[in-house]
Design an enzyme around this catalytic site. Structure first.
Site, PDB file in Angstrom:
ATOM      1  N   HIS A 124       0.802  -1.178  -0.107  1.00  0.00           N
ATOM      2  CA  HIS A 124       0.043  -0.026  -0.026  1.00  0.00           C
ATOM      3  C   HIS A 124       0.910   1.245  -0.077  1.00  0.00           C
ATOM      4  O   HIS A 124       0.166   2.264  -0.268  1.00  0.00           O
ATOM      5  CB  HIS A 124      -0.961   0.262   1.244  1.00  0.00           C
ATOM      6  N   ASP A 161      -2.579 -10.814  -2.258  1.00  0.00           N
ATOM      7  CA  ASP A 161      -3.163 -10.427  -0.895  1.00  0.00           C
ATOM      8  C   ASP A 161      -4.723 -10.048  -1.163  1.00  0.00           C
ATOM      9  O   ASP A 161      -4.894  -9.509  -2.168  1.00  0.00           O
ATOM     10  CB  ASP A 161      -2.272  -9.218  -0.505  1.00  0.00           C
ATOM     11  N   HIS A 163      -6.314  -7.328  -0.227  1.00  0.00           N
ATOM     12  CA  HIS A 163      -6.205  -5.853  -0.453  1.00  0.00           C
ATOM     13  C   HIS A 163      -5.682  -5.538  -1.896  1.00  0.00           C
ATOM     14  O   HIS A 163      -4.702  -6.424  -2.082  1.00  0.00           O
ATOM     15  CB  HIS A 163      -5.743  -5.209   0.442  1.00  0.00           C
ATOM     16  N   ASP A 248      -4.297 -12.915   3.626  1.00  0.00           N
ATOM     17  CA  ASP A 248      -5.656 -12.453   4.306  1.00  0.00           C
ATOM     18  C   ASP A 248      -6.756 -12.837   3.606  1.00  0.00           C
ATOM     19  O   ASP A 248      -8.091 -12.508   4.055  1.00  0.00           O
ATOM     20  CB  ASP A 248      -5.798 -10.938   4.668  1.00  0.00           C
TER      21      ASP A 248
END
Ligand SMILES: [Zn+2]
Length: 344
Positions: A124, A161, A163, A248
């Site tokens: 991120h 991931d 996200h 995740d």
């Protein structure tokens, strides 16, 4: 098969207190690798600190000095999600340096593949700022480093991931030398990663976003890997594959709402490894991103190492989700992405 792993206790010194992204994540991974006697089968790779010049391959100098100054003040919050301590700047230098060292070890032939077990995570972190638990973008820095140092022309980053790796996408949005492919839950944090975001200018087509509805499990991820990721990778012909490995999307992870099991993770990693073997002499580097259920995280990382080692019959100690909701039909979504990217 020589499989390397990067780890150093410095990564535990990035003290985030009761934050979900905390040192217990890496402690759980390392102790599970020891408990299951997998660790002695792996080749340790010592990380080093990335230099400011290396961080600058991706980040603006102001961002780097801001993180250093917050550390010198004893730590603090960089945004509403991202906290750091006095030792976090140094840990973050070693996280970026860990991804670099893993990449060097693979490209130099010290090992066949490698996994950088680092934190803070990176995907991120944008060119100008920390966000989403990430200070510096470890994988993006390693990719830029490998392009420059080894004069590579094509690197693939696969980000599974849960996200979207907005920072990585930003870093390479106009760079045709890096194909960025992300699977992520949508709608979800950080809000980027729609299928229409596909790169710009001469890099149009080298960002492949696969925004998935909540509830996807092993079968849906397998569909995505077989029908989008494999053909996009074969067409691009990468010379090196880097993986933003976040775990995740596992069903036990409360941070998101996916239904992936360790069996599904094994399927995904197997496809990635086969693509690396087929297209780039097996040159494959994983770097840890998210994954917050400690049991699922540790078992997922172990299963990843087993695939890299060439083991079969890999155990799934957590099994399938106990209350599996009806799976979403993602066939129309896959069709739309395949059309946008004109996939064979
Ligand atoms: Zn994540």
């Amino acid at each position: 098969m020589k499989v390397g792993f990067v780890y150093d206790p410095i990564y535990l010194k990035h003290d985030t207190g009761q934050h979900v992204e905390n040192a217990r994540r890496l402690e759980a991974i390392i102790s599970y690798l020891e408990q299951t006697e997998l660790k002695p089968q792996l080749t340790p790779i010592k990380p080093r600190a990335a230099t400011v010049d290396e961080l600058s391959l991706i980040h603006h100098k102001q961002h780097i000095s801001h993180v250093r100054e917050v550390a010198q003040r004893g730590g603090g919050w960089l945004d509403t999600d991202t906290v750091m301590s006095a030792a976090s700047y140094e840990a973050a230098l070693y996280a970026a340096g860990g991804a670099i060292r893993a990449t060097e070890a693979v490209v130099n032939g010290e090992v066949n593949s490698a996994f950088a077990l680092v934190r803070p995570p990176g995907h991120h972190a944008t060119v100008t700022r920390a966000m989403g638990f990430c200070l510096f973008n470890n994988v993006a820095i390693a990719a830029k480093y490998a392009l420059a140092k080894y004069k590579l022309e094509r690197i693939l980053i696969i980000d599974f991931d849960v996200h979207h790796g907005n920072g990585t996408q930003d870093a390479f949005y106009d760079n045709p030398q890096v194909l960025y492919i992300s699977t992520h839950e949508c709608p979800f944090y950080p809000g980027t990663g729609s299928l229409e975001e596909a790169g710009k200018g001469e890099a149009k087509g080298t960002t492949v976003n696969i925004p998935l509805p909540a509830g996807c499990g092993d079968a849906e991820y397998l569909q995505v890997f077989e029908q989008i990721i494999a053909p996009a990778t074969r067409r691009f012909k990468p010379q090196l594959i880097l993986v933003s490995a976040g775990y995740d999307a596992h069903w036990a992870d409360d941070i998101a709402m996916m239904q992936v099991s360790i069996t599904g993770i094994v399927q995904m990693v197997t496809i990635i490894k086969e693509l690396a073997d087929e297209l780039c002499s097996g040159h494959l580097v994983f770097s840890l991103e998210g994954g917050y259920d400690l049991t699922a995280l540790a078992a997922s990382v172990k299963a990843t190492f087993e695939v890299l080692l060439g083991n079969t019959n890999i155990e799934d100690p957590l099994g399938q989700p106990p209350h599996r909701a009806a799976a979403p039909n993602i066939t129309p979504l896959i069709k739309a992405i395949r059309e946008i990217h004109k996939l064979p």
